[in-house]
Design an enzyme around this catalytic site. Structure first.
Site, PDB file in Angstrom:
ATOM      1  N   ARG A  66      25.088 136.126  39.837  1.00 59.61           N
ATOM      2  CA  ARG A  66      23.669 135.934  39.563  1.00 59.61           C
ATOM      3  C   ARG A  66      23.067 137.039  38.677  1.00 59.61           C
ATOM      4  O   ARG A  66      22.390 136.752  37.681  1.00 59.61           O
ATOM      5  CB  ARG A  66      22.866 135.892  40.882  1.00 59.61           C
ATOM      6  CG  ARG A  66      22.880 134.565  41.573  1.00 59.61           C
ATOM      7  CD  ARG A  66      22.864 134.761  43.061  1.00 59.61           C
ATOM      8  NE  ARG A  66      24.154 135.303  43.480  1.00 59.61           N
ATOM      9  CZ  ARG A  66      25.212 134.551  43.775  1.00 59.61           C
ATOM     10  NH1 ARG A  66      25.100 133.260  43.765  1.00 59.61           N
ATOM     11  NH2 ARG A  66      26.377 135.090  44.088  1.00 59.61           N
ATOM     12  N   LYS A  97      39.770 156.304  34.572  1.00 59.29           N
ATOM     13  CA  LYS A  97      40.530 157.540  34.291  1.00 59.29           C
ATOM     14  C   LYS A  97      39.833 158.754  34.867  1.00 59.29           C
ATOM     15  O   LYS A  97      40.269 159.876  34.667  1.00 59.29           O
ATOM     16  CB  LYS A  97      40.678 157.725  32.774  1.00 59.29           C
ATOM     17  CG  LYS A  97      41.328 156.559  32.052  1.00 59.29           C
ATOM     18  CD  LYS A  97      41.233 156.784  30.528  1.00 59.29           C
ATOM     19  CE  LYS A  97      41.405 155.473  29.792  1.00 59.29           C
ATOM     20  NZ  LYS A  97      40.937 155.578  28.394  1.00 59.29           N
ATOM     21  N   ARG A 119      25.502 147.724  37.267  1.00 55.13           N
ATOM     22  CA  ARG A 119      25.804 147.692  38.710  1.00 55.13           C
ATOM     23  C   ARG A 119      26.805 148.820  38.969  1.00 55.13           C
ATOM     24  O   ARG A 119      27.883 148.860  38.356  1.00 55.13           O
ATOM     25  CB  ARG A 119      26.393 146.342  39.117  1.00 55.13           C
ATOM     26  CG  ARG A 119      26.845 146.312  40.567  1.00 55.13           C
ATOM     27  CD  ARG A 119      26.999 144.903  41.083  1.00 55.13           C
ATOM     28  NE  ARG A 119      25.687 144.283  41.265  1.00 55.13           N
ATOM     29  CZ  ARG A 119      25.507 143.049  41.744  1.00 55.13           C
ATOM     30  NH1 ARG A 119      26.553 142.323  42.096  1.00 55.13           N
ATOM     31  NH2 ARG A 119      24.291 142.560  41.892  1.00 55.13           N
TER      32      ARG A 119
END
Ligand code: CP
Length: 329
Positions: A66, A97, A119
């Site tokens: 969403r 890394k 996010r």
């Protein structure tokens, strides 16, 4: 916190979106929600060009359907573009890394996007990134901390259904320890008047004390419960959430009893006729498919509202010059 949106003498400004505490009620009612209404109308007309030439980086370290899709479609509807998108940045960026979140955002800044939607896998990384980023950052969820744009669309959905954000009884059910949507929404609701929150969760997944202290300070009432059936008949809003297995949460066989932390037919019978059922989604067994046909279920409309609210936020951040015209000010 310097990242705020407050309205004083009709002045408004918004840069980073990190938490819900940064928004005042006036900003929501007078700007964001009316703008979301305008965006709904714009989508019906095929979109507009308010963000023509503006570029977004979409940086997701955890899975999303969403949030990622609605931000990308928001840019498309507004005539902007998503110039770079990674939906598994924890694995496929140099974060894998060991590059720090600060260095990552320094580098992304150097490529001159107009906005970065991210996010974050780790709670608190949105705040860290916003401290070093000159480009506006929108927190699309940071670990088990916050998900502010979800809370804004949740409250917009509530406001559309009840035509008010005050004087509401809201039951929040599920994994309240890890539920960032619940935390962000509780912080936001705490700013309104006559709010009663009923937190329904297993003992091991209770909501944190920080939320309870905040609600006390803002005059909202709250209580904790271990069975949805004990309070379902008192609610205006039933806000369900899933148990976050990916963060190690699980229910015992006793806690899995239908109706305790999930909706079943007795819960539907208890729930008032005018109540609404919400869920940030994705849903698991806590909302069986047959609930979709109940007229109180509004979680799919809630998800769609995310498009309009995110278009409104992007307009406020990237093209505020258009706001007076859009809102007839
Ligand atoms: N509600 C929500 O954040 O959904 P996604 O994880 O699919 O973005």
């Amino acid at each position: 916190m310097e990242v705020i949106m407050t309205i004083r003498n009709d002045a408004y400004s918004l840069k980073h979106v990190v938490t819900t505490q940064q928004f005042d009620t006036n900003a929501l009612i007078r700007f964001i929600f009316p703008l979301a209404d305008r965006m709904r109308e714009a989508v019906k007309m095929g979109g507009n060009t308010l963000l023509a030439g503006q570029r977004m980086i979409s940086w997701f370290e955890e899975p999303s359907t969403r949030t990622a899709a609605s931000f990308a479609m928001s840019m498309a509807q507004l005539g902007g573009e998503v110039s770079f998108a990674t939906d598994n940045a924890s694995q496929f960026s140099s974060r894998a890394k060991g590059e720090t979140i600060e260095d990552t955002f320094r580098i992304l800044n150097g490529y001159h996007p107009n906005v970065i939607v991210s996010r974050f896998a780790t709670a608190g990384d949105a705040a860290k990134a916003s401290k070093i980023s000159k480009v506006p950052i929108i927190n699309a969820g940071d670990g088990n901390n916050q998900h502010p744009t979800q809370a804004l669309l949740d409250l917009y959905t509530i406001q559309k259904k009840f035509e008010r954000c005050n004087n509401l009884k809201i039951g929040m059910v599920g994994d309240l320890h890890n539920g960032r949507t619940v935390k962000s929404l509780a912080y936001l609701l705490g700013k309104f008047k006559k709010i009663s929150l009923y937190f329904v969760s297993p003992l091991s997944l209770r909501i944190g004390d920080d939320i309870k202290i905040y609600l006390d300070k803002h005059g909202a009432t709250w209580s904790e419960h271990e069975d949805l059936r004990d309070i379902a008949d008192q609610l205006d809003v039933l806000y369900m959430t899933r148990i976050q297995r990916e963060r190690g949460s699980m229910l015992t066989s006793a806690e899995l009893e239908p109706g305790k932390f999930s909706i079943n037919k007795p819960v539907l019978r208890l729930l008032p006729k005018e109540a609404i059922i919400m869920h940030p989604l994705p849903r698991l067994e806590e909302i069986p498919n047959y609930v979709d046909g109940d007229k109180r279920a509004c979680y799919f409309q809630q998800a769609e509202n995310g498009l309009y609210v995110r278009m409104a936020l992007l307009t406020i951040i990237l093209a505020p010059i258009h706001i007076p015209r859009l809102l007839n000010m």
